[in-house]
Design a protein around this motif. Structure first.
Motif, PDB file in Angstrom:
ATOM      1  N   GLU A 121       3.678  16.402   0.936  1.00  0.00           N
ATOM      2  CA  GLU A 121       2.850  15.947  -0.185  1.00  0.00           C
ATOM      3  C   GLU A 121       3.050  16.955  -1.307  1.00  0.00           C
ATOM      4  O   GLU A 121       3.463  18.097  -1.053  1.00  0.00           O
ATOM      5  CB  GLU A 121       1.372  15.927   0.218  1.00  0.00           C
ATOM      6  N   SER A 146      -0.125   8.805   6.952  1.00  0.00           N
ATOM      7  CA  SER A 146       0.940   7.802   6.743  1.00  0.00           C
ATOM      8  C   SER A 146       2.318   8.450   6.885  1.00  0.00           C
ATOM      9  O   SER A 146       3.279   7.791   7.305  1.00  0.00           O
ATOM     10  CB  SER A 146       0.797   7.136   5.371  1.00  0.00           C
ATOM     11  N   HIS A 157      -0.149  13.841   5.206  1.00  0.00           N
ATOM     12  CA  HIS A 157      -1.047  12.687   5.395  1.00  0.00           C
ATOM     13  C   HIS A 157      -0.656  11.841   6.607  1.00  0.00           C
ATOM     14  O   HIS A 157       0.513  11.793   7.003  1.00  0.00           O
ATOM     15  CB  HIS A 157      -0.971  11.830   4.125  1.00  0.00           C
ATOM     16  N   THR A 165       0.855  -1.197   0.000  1.00  0.00           N
ATOM     17  CA  THR A 165       0.000   0.000   0.000  1.00  0.00           C
ATOM     18  C   THR A 165       0.890   1.246   0.000  1.00  0.00           C
ATOM     19  O   THR A 165       2.075   1.182   0.365  1.00  0.00           O
ATOM     20  CB  THR A 165      -0.886   0.092   1.272  1.00  0.00           C
ATOM     21  N   GLY A 166       0.284   2.380  -0.349  1.00  0.00           N
ATOM     22  CA  GLY A 166       1.003   3.650  -0.258  1.00  0.00           C
ATOM     23  C   GLY A 166       1.311   4.000   1.192  1.00  0.00           C
ATOM     24  O   GLY A 166       2.332   4.600   1.499  1.00  0.00           O
ATOM     25  N   TYR A 167       0.400   3.626   2.071  1.00  0.00           N
ATOM     26  CA  TYR A 167       0.612   3.854   3.508  1.00  0.00           C
ATOM     27  C   TYR A 167       1.915   3.174   3.947  1.00  0.00           C
ATOM     28  O   TYR A 167       2.762   3.775   4.624  1.00  0.00           O
ATOM     29  CB  TYR A 167      -0.589   3.264   4.261  1.00  0.00           C
TER      30      TYR A 167
HETATM   31  C1  LIG Z   1      -1.048  11.688   0.539  1.00  0.00           C
HETATM   32  C2  LIG Z   1      -1.289  10.228   0.708  1.00  0.00           C
HETATM   33  N1  LIG Z   1      -0.234   9.424   0.871  1.00  0.00           N
HETATM   34  C3  LIG Z   1      -0.395   8.096   1.021  1.00  0.00           C
HETATM   35  C4  LIG Z   1      -1.636   7.529   1.023  1.00  0.00           C
HETATM   36  C5  LIG Z   1      -1.776   6.048   1.237  1.00  0.00           C
HETATM   37  O1  LIG Z   1      -1.971   5.399   0.032  1.00  0.00           O
HETATM   38  P1  LIG Z   1      -2.704   3.981  -0.023  1.00  0.00           P
HETATM   39  O2  LIG Z   1      -4.152   4.267  -0.083  1.00  0.00           O
HETATM   40  O3  LIG Z   1      -2.162   3.339  -1.255  1.00  0.00           O
HETATM   41  O4  LIG Z   1      -2.327   3.251   1.215  1.00  0.00           O
HETATM   42  C6  LIG Z   1      -2.761   8.318   0.823  1.00  0.00           C
HETATM   43  C7  LIG Z   1      -4.102   7.678   0.786  1.00  0.00           C
HETATM   44  O5  LIG Z   1      -5.058   8.043   1.327  1.00  0.00           O
HETATM   45  C8  LIG Z   1      -2.590   9.713   0.676  1.00  0.00           C
HETATM   46  O6  LIG Z   1      -3.634  10.516   0.549  1.00  0.00           O
END
Ligand SMILES: Cc1ncc(COP(=O)(O)O)c(C=O)c1O
Length: 404
Positions: free
Chosen positions: A177, A136, A134, A108-110
């Protein structure tokens, strides 16, 4: 002694008393725009499927082919036996698209944000982080055990001052971001890159919402600003309509993350069909179809801005959320992204406006603390290339009534 359930119920009641109780809406529907919430058809203005690729037929067909070749689940961490052709192919594709040496995919991006921050920073380091980054990124900063210094949102001079401040650190890192997820505004990337260079700091830019949607060919806002961050983070679950996250940068960065990043090492790899679907989506996003969809998205945004101005709503949520700031340190970029915050303020009022929209066929949940700062509850309207003119007109009509 009170049972756990009784204690938790009291906590839930406290959340409800301050209009902060949340529940997952039961969603269905064939696209992320035409949805069914509970039993009710709605037009959704809250997904991150910015290019409308989540329901493109190319994704399931790539996924099916990968499942036939690589199996459905990766069955192990990449470092054990989960490193499969679909992952490697996607990483080469991402790196080539972004013009950098290497990419590394996370589930995941998180996890990508957590993984990069904890691998690059430790207790002997300083992380300078935007106030509206964010969750994360915030969690990655906390887990890293580095000293964390927060600067006023999008204030590059404040970031520069913190980076240049006293203290002996092994490393200094600057994290932001590019297109802010809840405010839709843009970081002053050029000035932040200068501040990082001047202090020899590592620049980490999270392009989760800009990757695929903005910048040359959808390469994001760093590419648009001519900034090459040390680490670019993005997700595969928003504009690409799939799931997963990745980092892009130099080969040595990829190699160190493979060795040190706990959210990469101690987790089962992204399912190969998902990686293949993201790869197919990247093909679309990087080509003429992506350009066509980004064009539509831009047109939607321009039209909506005019309508909101006529209604007297909208404007940057940060103005109220973080107080007045020095306008010279802000980005004055004319770039208009797909995120349009409509600041409401109180939680109860935001819930009422959202319910008013729902009664008029529009799905846009209220975004409340802790996702946004207290007193800045809002509607976060997100646009998609899958919307059409009638959808946008319905939104504006419903807003006009629900905000009265
Ligand atoms: C700025 C930002 N970074 C990272 C993430 C996390 O990404 P993911 O949904 O793939 O976990 C999000 C998702 O909401 C986000 O808004």
């Amino acid at each position: 002694m009170r049972s756990l359930s009784a204690t938790l119920e009291a906590e839930l009641a406290a959340l409800a008393a301050t209009d902060r109780l949340r529940a997952c809406p039961e969603m269905a529907g064939t696209s992320r725009v035409d949805v069914v919430v509970g039993q009710h058809p709605r037009i959704s203005f809250c997904s991150n499927d910015y290019l409308g690729l989540a329901s493109h037929r190319a994704l399931p067909s790539a996924a099916a082919a990968a499942a036939a070749r690589d199996g459905f689940g990766a069955s192990a961490s990449r470092l054990v036996s989960g490193d499969l052709p679909a992952h490697r192919q996607l990483e080469v594709h991402l790196a080539t698209f972004l013009g950098c040496q290497a990419a590394l995919v996370f589930p995941t991006g998180y996890q990508a944000n957590l993984g990069v921050l904890t691998a690059l920073a430790g207790s002997e380091d300083l992380i300078v982080s935007d106030a509206l980054n964010h969750a994360s990124i915030i969690d990655g900063c906390r887990l890293s055990r580095a000293r964390v210094a927060i600067y006023r949102h999008a204030d590059a001079s404040a970031a520069a001052r913190l980076l240049a401040g006293p203290g002996r650190f092994r490393r200094r890192l600057l994290v932001t971001e590019s297109l802010f997820s809840m405010d839709g505004d843009i970081a002053p990337l050029g000035a932040l890159a200068e501040a990082a260079t001047a202090t020899d700091a590592i620049l980490i830019v999270d392009e989760a919402h800009a990757f695929g949607t903005l910048g040359p060919g959808g390469r994001g806002l760093c590419a648009a600003a001519g900034v090459v961050p040390d680490v670019l983070v993005a997700t595969l679950g928003k504009a690409l309509g799939a799931a997963g996250g990745f980092i892009a940068g130099d080969r040595a960065l990829r190699d160190i993350l493979v060795n040190l990043s706990r959210t990469f090492i101690y987790t089962t790899a992204l399912p190969p069909p998902v990686a293949a679907a993201a790869d197919a989506a990247l093909d679309l996003a990087a080509g003429p179809e992506g350009d066509r969809r980004r064009g539509l998205l831009h047109q939607h945004r321009v039209w909506l801005d005019d309508q909101l101005e006529a209604l007297g709503v909208g404007g940057p949520a940060w103005a109220t959320a973080t107080g007045p700031t020095d306008p010279t340190s802000r980005s004055t970029s004319p770039i208009r992204g797909p995120i349009v915050p409509i600041l409401i303020g109180g939680n109860a009022r935001a819930l009422a406006v959202s319910a008013g929209l729902a009664a008029r066929g529009i799905f846009a949940p209220a975004i409340r603390p802790p996702t946004v700062p207290a007193g800045s509850a809002r509607l976060r309207i997100t646009l998609s290339a899958a919307h059409d003119a009638a959808d946008l007109k319905a939104l504006v009509a419903a807003l006009g009534e629900a905000l009265e």
